[in-house]
Design a protein around this motif. Structure first.
Motif, PDB file in Angstrom:
ATOM      1  N   ALA A 274       0.822  -1.224   0.000  1.00 63.87           N
ATOM      2  CA  ALA A 274       0.000   0.000   0.000  1.00 63.87           C
ATOM      3  C   ALA A 274       0.848   1.263   0.000  1.00 63.87           C
ATOM      4  CB  ALA A 274      -0.965  -0.027   1.186  1.00 63.87           C
ATOM      5  N   ASN A 275       1.754   1.338  -0.941  1.00 66.17           N
ATOM      6  CA  ASN A 275       2.533   2.570  -1.120  1.00 66.17           C
ATOM      7  C   ASN A 275       1.768   3.483  -2.081  1.00 66.17           C
ATOM      8  OD1 ASN A 275       5.254   2.063   0.333  1.00 66.17           O
ATOM      9  ND2 ASN A 275       4.801   0.151  -0.748  1.00 66.17           N
ATOM     10  N   ASN A 276       0.729   4.116  -1.543  1.00 63.94           N
ATOM     11  CA  ASN A 276      -0.277   4.775  -2.373  1.00 63.94           C
ATOM     12  C   ASN A 276      -0.374   6.279  -2.171  1.00 63.94           C
ATOM     13  OD1 ASN A 276      -0.984   2.295  -3.508  1.00 63.94           O
ATOM     14  ND2 ASN A 276      -2.450   1.867  -1.867  1.00 63.94           N
ATOM     15  N   ARG A 277       0.589   6.860  -1.494  1.00 62.81           N
ATOM     16  CA  ARG A 277       0.633   8.324  -1.439  1.00 62.81           C
ATOM     17  C   ARG A 277       0.849   8.879  -2.847  1.00 62.81           C
ATOM     18  NH1 ARG A 277       5.182  10.556   1.812  1.00 62.81           N
ATOM     19  NH2 ARG A 277       4.171  12.506   1.224  1.00 62.81           N
ATOM     20  N   TYR A 278       0.435  10.114  -3.060  1.00 65.02           N
ATOM     21  CA  TYR A 278       0.671  10.794  -4.342  1.00 65.02           C
ATOM     22  C   TYR A 278       1.836  11.752  -4.184  1.00 65.02           C
ATOM     23  CZ  TYR A 278       0.147  13.892  -8.346  1.00 65.02           C
ATOM     24  OH  TYR A 278       0.384  14.637  -9.474  1.00 65.02           O
ATOM     25  N   CYS A 279       2.855  11.586  -5.032  1.00 64.11           N
ATOM     26  CA  CYS A 279       3.977  12.517  -5.084  1.00 64.11           C
ATOM     27  C   CYS A 279       4.005  13.149  -6.467  1.00 64.11           C
ATOM     28  CB  CYS A 279       5.295  11.805  -4.809  1.00 64.11           C
ATOM     29  SG  CYS A 279       5.510  11.323  -3.078  1.00 64.11           S
ATOM     30  N   ASN A 311      -0.640  -2.041  -3.925  1.00 64.87           N
ATOM     31  CA  ASN A 311      -0.053  -0.807  -4.444  1.00 64.87           C
ATOM     32  C   ASN A 311      -0.841  -0.404  -5.689  1.00 64.87           C
ATOM     33  OD1 ASN A 311       2.608  -0.711  -2.736  1.00 64.87           O
ATOM     34  ND2 ASN A 311       2.468  -2.811  -3.514  1.00 64.87           N
ATOM     35  N   VAL A 312      -1.573   0.709  -5.626  1.00 61.31           N
ATOM     36  CA  VAL A 312      -2.530   1.058  -6.672  1.00 61.31           C
ATOM     37  C   VAL A 312      -2.374   2.528  -7.040  1.00 61.31           C
ATOM     38  CG1 VAL A 312      -4.972   1.200  -7.301  1.00 61.31           C
ATOM     39  CG2 VAL A 312      -4.163  -0.668  -5.830  1.00 61.31           C
ATOM     40  N   GLY A 313      -2.287   2.814  -8.344  1.00 62.32           N
ATOM     41  CA  GLY A 313      -2.198   4.193  -8.802  1.00 62.32           C
ATOM     42  C   GLY A 313      -2.338   4.269 -10.307  1.00 62.32           C
ATOM     43  N   ALA A 314      -2.143   5.464 -10.863  1.00 58.71           N
ATOM     44  CA  ALA A 314      -2.268   5.687 -12.301  1.00 58.71           C
ATOM     45  C   ALA A 314      -1.009   6.316 -12.874  1.00 58.71           C
ATOM     46  CB  ALA A 314      -3.485   6.564 -12.588  1.00 58.71           C
ATOM     47  N   SER A 315       0.114   6.069 -12.255  1.00 62.39           N
ATOM     48  CA  SER A 315       1.405   6.554 -12.721  1.00 62.39           C
ATOM     49  C   SER A 315       2.019   5.519 -13.658  1.00 62.39           C
ATOM     50  CB  SER A 315       2.322   6.786 -11.513  1.00 62.39           C
ATOM     51  OG  SER A 315       3.667   6.834 -11.892  1.00 62.39           O
ATOM     52  N   PRO A 316       2.973   5.922 -14.513  1.00 65.31           N
ATOM     53  CA  PRO A 316       3.706   4.926 -15.299  1.00 65.31           C
ATOM     54  C   PRO A 316       4.426   3.895 -14.438  1.00 65.31           C
ATOM     55  CG  PRO A 316       4.099   7.124 -16.170  1.00 65.31           C
ATOM     56  CD  PRO A 316       3.362   7.303 -14.889  1.00 65.31           C
TER      57      PRO A 316
END
Length: 375
Positions: A274-279, A311-316
Motif C-alpha cells: 500500500a505505497n499509495n501516497r501521491y507525489c 499498491n494502486v495508482g495511475a502513474s507509469p
C-alpha cells in the motif's frame, strides 16, 4: 569540559545503557561493545567536540535529551551511540550561543560541524574517494528536522547505521554514496521528503554504476517517504526483509546509459504494501503513486520472495512489480522476477512496460499481468 573519558560507566550512564539495550533487543540486534574509551555527552554539551576528541575505536555516548546542530564524523572506527529515540539531533537554534547549548562547542568543532550544516544535513560521515572512512557505527538515536538529509554518508567503507529513528528531513532519511560494505539495518525512516534509504554512486554527477561491495539494507521500517528505498547506479548489494508501506513508491532500482549498468543486485523477502501516497512529478520523473518494486534501466537484478500487495495508482510506475525503461530510454536487461507473492496491485500485479525481451518472470503468485500471461 563537555567531553569526558570514562573507563567504567558511572550511575549517570546506567539508564542510557539500559535504554539502548532495550532498543536493540526490540529490533533483534545486540548492543555494540565499545572498543576504546568512552566520551560521555549530556544535553547542552557538544557532540562535535566529543567526536573531534575521540580516537579510532572510541565511543561517543549521548544521554537522553535534545542536541542542537549538525555533527560531522571523520574518525575511522568511531561509534556514535544514543540512548534510543530519546537522544535527538535537531538543527541548531539560530538564537543560541554557538558555544553553549548547541552541539558545536569550541570554535574548531564549530568549523567542523559547519561543513555538515552548510550542506543542510544532520549527521555527516565523511571520507574521500582516495581514503574511504572505515568502520564507523551510528546507532540508537533520532535525527529530525534537517533541510536535506538526516544521516548523510560519502566515501565510507564498512559503515553501520543501526536502530536509528530518522524522520521529517527535507530530502533523504539515510543517504550513502561512493561507499562500500555498508550495513543499514533495523532503522525507522519516515516522513522524509525523498527516500527513506537512498544509495547512489554519486548524488552530484552522472557516470557508470559503482560496486557497493556487498552493502546490505535490511530489517528497516520505511514509511511515508516519497520512496522507501532508492538504489541509483550501483551494483553488488542487497535490499532484504524490510517493511515498506505508505510511501509513494516502495523500492526503485534506477539505472541509465552509464557503463557499467546499474544492477547485479538482490531485492528479496521485503514486505511492500500500500505505497499509495501521491507525489507530484519533477523535471526528471512523472508523478509517483502506487508503485511497489520498480526496475528502470537495470540489469541482472534478482527480485525474489517479496510480498507486494495493494499498491494502486495511475502513474507509469504504478503496480506491484514494474519494469519500465529509464528516463533516457534504456531498457531493463536480464532481470529475474521469481517466487513473489504479488496481489491486489493496480493496474497490474506484474507489469513489463519496457522494450527489453530478456527479462524472466517465473513462479510468481499474482492475478493480473501486463502483458497477460506472466502470472
Amino acid at each position: 569540559m563537555p567531553t569526558r573519558r570514562v573507563h567504567h560507566l558511572a550511575a549517570a550512564t546506567a539508564a542510557a545503557t539500559t535504554a539502548l539495550t532495550t532498543v536493540l533487543t526490540a529490533v533483534g540486534a545486540a548492543p555494540a561493545r565499545a572498543a576504546g574509551d568512552l566520551h560521555l555527552v549530556r544535553p547542552g554539551e557538544s557532540i562535535q567536540q566529543a567526536v573531534d576528541a575521540a580516537l579510532p575505536g572510541d565511543t561517543v555516548q549521548l544521554l537522553p535529551g535534545e542536541y542542537r546542530g549538525s555533527v560531522r564524523i571523520t574518525t575511522p572506527g568511531l561509534t556514535l551511540r544514543g540512548a534510543g529515540r530519546d537522544s535527538v539531533l535537531l538543527p541548531a537554534d539560530a538564537t543560541a550561543d554557538a558555544t553553549a547549548g548547541t552541539s558545536t562547542g569550541t570554535p574548531a568543532a564549530a568549523d567542523n560541524a559547519a561543513l555538515c550544516a552548510t550542506a543542510g544535513h544532520g549527521l555527516c560521515v565523511a571520507g574521500t574517494d582516495d581514503r574511504p572512512l572505515a568502520g564507523v557505527t551510528v546507532e540508537a538515536l533520532a535525527v529530525t528536522g534537517f533541510r536535506k538529509n538526516g544521516i548523510s554518508a560519502s566515501g565510507t567503507t564498512g559503515l553501520t547505521v543501526r536502530a536509528t529513528f530518522v524522520h521529517d528531513n527535507g530530502q533523504q532519511g539515510i543517504s550513502q554514496e561512493k561507499s562500500t560494505r555498508g550495513v543499514i539495518t533495523a532503522n525507522e525512516s519516515t516522513r522524509n521528503g525523498q527516500s527513506g534509504v537512498f544509495l547512489a554512486n554519486s548524488v552530484d554527477s552522472e557516470g557508470g554504476a559503482l560496486s557497493a561491495d556487498g552493502t546490505l539494507v535490511s530489517a528497516n521500517l520505511l514509511t511515508d517517504n516519497r520512496v522507501g528505498v532508492t538504489v541509483r547506479r550501483l551494483r553488488d548489494l542487497s535490499v532484504e526483509r524490510n517493511r515498506i508501506h505508505g510511501n509513494c513508491g516502495g523500492v526503485f532500482v534506477v539505472g541509465d546509459e552509464g557503463v557499467p549498468r546499474a544492477g547485479a543486485l538482490t531485492v528479496t523477502r521485503n514486505q511492500v504494501v500500500a505505497n499509495n501516497r501521491y507525489c507530484p512529478p519533477n523535471p526528471r520523473l512523472d508523478h509517483i503513486q502506487g508503485a511497489g518494486i520498480v526496475l528502470t534501466g537495470a540489469e541482472e537484478t534478482s527480485v525474489t520472495e517479496n510480498e507486494v500487495r495493494d499498491n494502486v495508482g495511475a502513474s507509469p510506475f504504478s503496480g506491484g512489480i514494474v519494469l519500465v525503461h529509464s528516463v533516457v530510454g534504456v531498457a531493463n536487461a536480464r532481470n529475474t522476477v521469481a517466487d513473489n507473492l504479488v496481489l491486489g496491485n493496480g493496474p497490474a500485479d506484474l507489469a513489463d512496460r519496457d522494450t527489453g525481451t530478456d527479462n524472466s518472470f517465473a513462479r510468481n503468485q499474482c492475478a493480473v499481468s501486463e502483458p497477460a500471461g506472466r502470472c
